[in-house]
Design an enzyme around this catalytic site. Structure first.
Site, PDB file in Angstrom:
ATOM      1  N   ARG A 173       0.822  -1.223   0.000  1.00 48.99           N
ATOM      2  CA  ARG A 173       0.000   0.000   0.000  1.00 48.99           C
ATOM      3  C   ARG A 173       0.857   1.276   0.000  1.00 48.99           C
ATOM      4  O   ARG A 173       0.455   2.298   0.566  1.00 48.99           O
ATOM      5  CB  ARG A 173      -0.942   0.067   1.207  1.00 48.99           C
ATOM      6  CG  ARG A 173      -2.068  -0.933   1.167  1.00 48.99           C
ATOM      7  CD  ARG A 173      -3.080  -0.618   2.273  1.00 48.99           C
ATOM      8  NE  ARG A 173      -3.877  -1.769   2.612  1.00 48.99           N
ATOM      9  CZ  ARG A 173      -5.083  -2.038   2.088  1.00 48.99           C
ATOM     10  NH1 ARG A 173      -5.625  -1.217   1.228  1.00 48.99           N
ATOM     11  NH2 ARG A 173      -5.743  -3.106   2.441  1.00 48.99           N
ATOM     12  N   ARG A 185      -3.339   6.222   1.307  1.00 53.55           N
ATOM     13  CA  ARG A 185      -3.940   7.296   2.077  1.00 53.55           C
ATOM     14  C   ARG A 185      -2.994   8.062   2.989  1.00 53.55           C
ATOM     15  O   ARG A 185      -3.321   9.156   3.443  1.00 53.55           O
ATOM     16  CB  ARG A 185      -5.110   6.743   2.904  1.00 53.55           C
ATOM     17  CG  ARG A 185      -6.328   6.402   2.048  1.00 53.55           C
ATOM     18  CD  ARG A 185      -7.565   6.275   2.915  1.00 53.55           C
ATOM     19  NE  ARG A 185      -7.592   5.014   3.637  1.00 53.55           N
ATOM     20  CZ  ARG A 185      -8.288   4.807   4.772  1.00 53.55           C
ATOM     21  NH1 ARG A 185      -8.980   5.803   5.303  1.00 53.55           N
ATOM     22  NH2 ARG A 185      -8.280   3.624   5.360  1.00 53.55           N
ATOM     23  N   ARG A 242      -7.707  11.856  -4.330  1.00 50.43           N
ATOM     24  CA  ARG A 242      -8.940  11.234  -3.833  1.00 50.43           C
ATOM     25  C   ARG A 242      -9.995  12.272  -3.437  1.00 50.43           C
ATOM     26  O   ARG A 242     -11.181  11.957  -3.344  1.00 50.43           O
ATOM     27  CB  ARG A 242      -8.640  10.296  -2.658  1.00 50.43           C
ATOM     28  CG  ARG A 242      -8.045   8.942  -3.068  1.00 50.43           C
ATOM     29  CD  ARG A 242      -9.024   8.144  -3.930  1.00 50.43           C
ATOM     30  NE  ARG A 242     -10.354   8.153  -3.352  1.00 50.43           N
ATOM     31  CZ  ARG A 242     -10.725   7.448  -2.276  1.00 50.43           C
ATOM     32  NH1 ARG A 242      -9.880   6.632  -1.708  1.00 50.43           N
ATOM     33  NH2 ARG A 242     -11.952   7.545  -1.810  1.00 50.43           N
ATOM     34  N   ASP A 261      -6.883  -2.505  -6.997  1.00 46.00           N
ATOM     35  CA  ASP A 261      -7.396  -3.190  -5.819  1.00 46.00           C
ATOM     36  C   ASP A 261      -7.543  -4.672  -6.122  1.00 46.00           C
ATOM     37  O   ASP A 261      -7.815  -5.062  -7.264  1.00 46.00           O
ATOM     38  CB  ASP A 261      -8.743  -2.614  -5.387  1.00 46.00           C
ATOM     39  CG  ASP A 261      -9.146  -3.161  -4.031  1.00 46.00           C
ATOM     40  OD1 ASP A 261      -8.668  -2.636  -3.019  1.00 46.00           O
ATOM     41  OD2 ASP A 261      -9.893  -4.161  -3.987  1.00 46.00           O
ATOM     42  N   TYR A 308     -14.822 -11.983   0.113  1.00 42.83           N
ATOM     43  CA  TYR A 308     -15.409 -10.649  -0.094  1.00 42.83           C
ATOM     44  C   TYR A 308     -16.721 -10.738  -0.868  1.00 42.83           C
ATOM     45  O   TYR A 308     -17.691 -10.049  -0.567  1.00 42.83           O
ATOM     46  CB  TYR A 308     -14.437  -9.739  -0.846  1.00 42.83           C
ATOM     47  CG  TYR A 308     -13.398  -9.081   0.021  1.00 42.83           C
ATOM     48  CD1 TYR A 308     -13.751  -8.106   0.956  1.00 42.83           C
ATOM     49  CD2 TYR A 308     -12.043  -9.403  -0.095  1.00 42.83           C
ATOM     50  CE1 TYR A 308     -12.795  -7.488   1.755  1.00 42.83           C
ATOM     51  CE2 TYR A 308     -11.083  -8.789   0.699  1.00 42.83           C
ATOM     52  CZ  TYR A 308     -11.458  -7.831   1.618  1.00 42.83           C
ATOM     53  OH  TYR A 308     -10.511  -7.228   2.401  1.00 42.83           O
TER      54      TYR A 308
END
Lengths: 343, 343
Positions: B25, B29, B38, B74, B150
């Site tokens: 990652r 973020r 974003r 993703d 998921y």
């Protein structure tokens, strides 16, 4: 065989007629009768009422026929005695204020913390009277590390970064907190034993989030100290760890009688790895209780078959029963364990 | 040493000047420059824009100096190609409708699913052009089991009971889903390789929630099939599993080059347990990145020292970098790994 004798003998790896069964969180949200009480009082109000705790503790004995009762309470109660505010909402437990500094840790009450939560011991006394010897009663507490994680994070936490920060930047503060917690939990469990519990279980729910090296430093010595501190009572001690495959080498150093493990590893493997020196509790995967009875039966059989012959098995789930389960499903597991265990 | 050569040689356990470092990652973020993008587009809009993916993928190369880029995307993207709706909110990924029945599984697109998400391969091409050989590029996908979890749960799930129910009551439906996923992911990764990725990583993030027996049945064969299906390309394959101490015995059966593990077990132990047959990636505990530089430096040193001498170490965290980390802290880890690794 008398249920208390059966349970105590299983803890001590002595022969029994069949493995005793109980279920973590067996008195809880999956039960309509429990929900009816929670509609009227908060979780903490329930914990603080010996009368309601007694009523709730006995529910699974009557409704699903488990072989042991466990005090209705929460692992975080000792934190309340130490001066923190403990509450519960939809997202789980909340502890405030979260502990972050040495001063905050130093400000925690130790002496008298056990007496602050005397309602727990009164609950034990009332439950023992109500049980009148039908089944044994387990008492319990959180392991110091698990309590510390809740106290530092202020509740459940996905990453536990406040704890990690303390591990790296101020391990001596964490150790001071763990030291206090070990003292309080020892006294807390001694009170439960004095009040009549037959067995105690220490829940290190979050220990498995740490590496073995960190767990050896921040959990093992403090939990071991509690165990040593109650050993003279002769009450069997169970240690529960979630997600602990990497900790086995350390778990065997705990001075306890029973290791309770989750569903990730077969009991036969733990039994082999621990050289048969512990009784083992577990480890049916809780999700099976959302399935049809035939699957519950098969899961019970698989667990018993996997443990194999010989004493020292306490039948249980690998983690707590969840709210999406029906009482009938829980009873199906208990019935299956009783039937299949009697061979 | 050329960064691509260094990375490929490390994957193949050949001598290198120092272990390459990248961070799971690493474009995310924690970066203000990423957040600025974003603020303008949703996560899925970003994933669908080759131009924005290129911009974001290169950020950590420029800002923290990692030795490899990883395609910004993703793990759930293949599910979109198969006809499910994938979105992200504050609580994480959402997949709808959640798959529960055989008919729903049978309705999933397989043929053409890879072409539905051709924006990913275009992103790879644009990133490769933009990188112009500065560092290698990793492609990736979720392992079939993790994607299935998921898709069945409809997103993240605490207990994964919908999956468990399927494991017990309809394992053949789960297997049909896994079979479809393995086919789609194989094609999806082949497209990424055709478009230019130098290495691929398969993320089995949720595999560790299952017992070894269940993982052997529901993850190993499907992930292995993908690996066999891309082997002829010669591109090294990395397998990531979170919380996998109980899976090691099964992980060694994967036909891959690199095992990427979390922080729970020391690399030296995995290296011993796997007989040195795999390169190992990891496994610094992500929380250290919230701490002062001296602790980051110490953690890098501890990881390198623990792995010890000899080739086959790809330096990384044990799990993804979190939003509470500063860019300076991430850079401090990269700098430390580069300095300390060059011995």
């Amino acid at each position: 065989m008398d249920p208390t004798e059966r349970f105590l003998r299983a803890c001590r790896r002595q022969p029994v007629d069949r493995p005793p069964i109980w279920i973590m969180r067996q008195a809880g949200r999956y039960m309509p009768s429990y929900q009816a009480i929670r509609d009227k009082v908060s979780f903490m109000e329930l914990c603080r009422s010996p009368e309601l705790c007694t009523e709730v503790t006995l529910m699974p004995i009557d409704q699903i026929g488990v072989d042991a009762a466990i005090l209705f309470s929460d692992i975080l109660i000792p934190l309340e005695g130490m001066g923190l505010d403990v509450s519960f909402d939809d997202r789980g437990p909340r502890v405030s204020p979260p502990l972050r500094t040495a001063a905050e840790v130093d400000g925690l009450r130790v002496d008298g913390a056990d007496e602050e939560v005397a309602y727990v011991y009164e609950a034990v006394r009332q439950i023992k009277t109500a049980l009148s010897g039908r089944v044994p009663l387990l008492g319990f507490a959180g392991a110091p590390l698990t309590l510390a994680i809740y106290a530092i994070e202020g509740g459940s936490s996905r990453n536990r970064h406040s704890v990690r920060k303390m591990v790296y930047e101020a391990p001596e503060v964490l150790e001071r907190l763990l030291d206090k917690l070990a003292t309080v939990v020892t006294r807390y469990l001694r009170h439960q034993i004095d009040a009549g519990v037959d067995v105690v279980q220490i829940f290190d729910t979050w220990g498995g989030t740490m590496s073995l090296a960190d767990w050896r430093r921040f959990s093992l010595p403090y939990t071991a100290r509690i165990m040593e501190g109650i050993k003279d009572t002769g009450v069997p001690i169970v240690h529960y760890a979630l997600d602990s495959a990497h900790l086995t080498e350390g778990l065997v150093e705990l001075p306890c009688d029973v290791l309770s493990v989750d569903w990730r590893q077969p009991l036969s493997l733990i039994r082999e790895q621990t050289g048969g020196r512990f009784a083992l509790q577990g480890n049916v995967e809780p999700g099976v209780l959302t399935c049809a009875d035939e699957h519950i039966y098969a899961a019970a059989k698989a667990c018993l078959d996997d443990y194999g012959d010989g004493p020292g098995h306490i039948f249980n789930l690998g983690h707590g029963i969840t709210p999406d389960v029906s009482v009938a499903a829980a009873k199906a597991l208990v019935d299956a364990a009783k039937e299949l265990g009697a061979r």
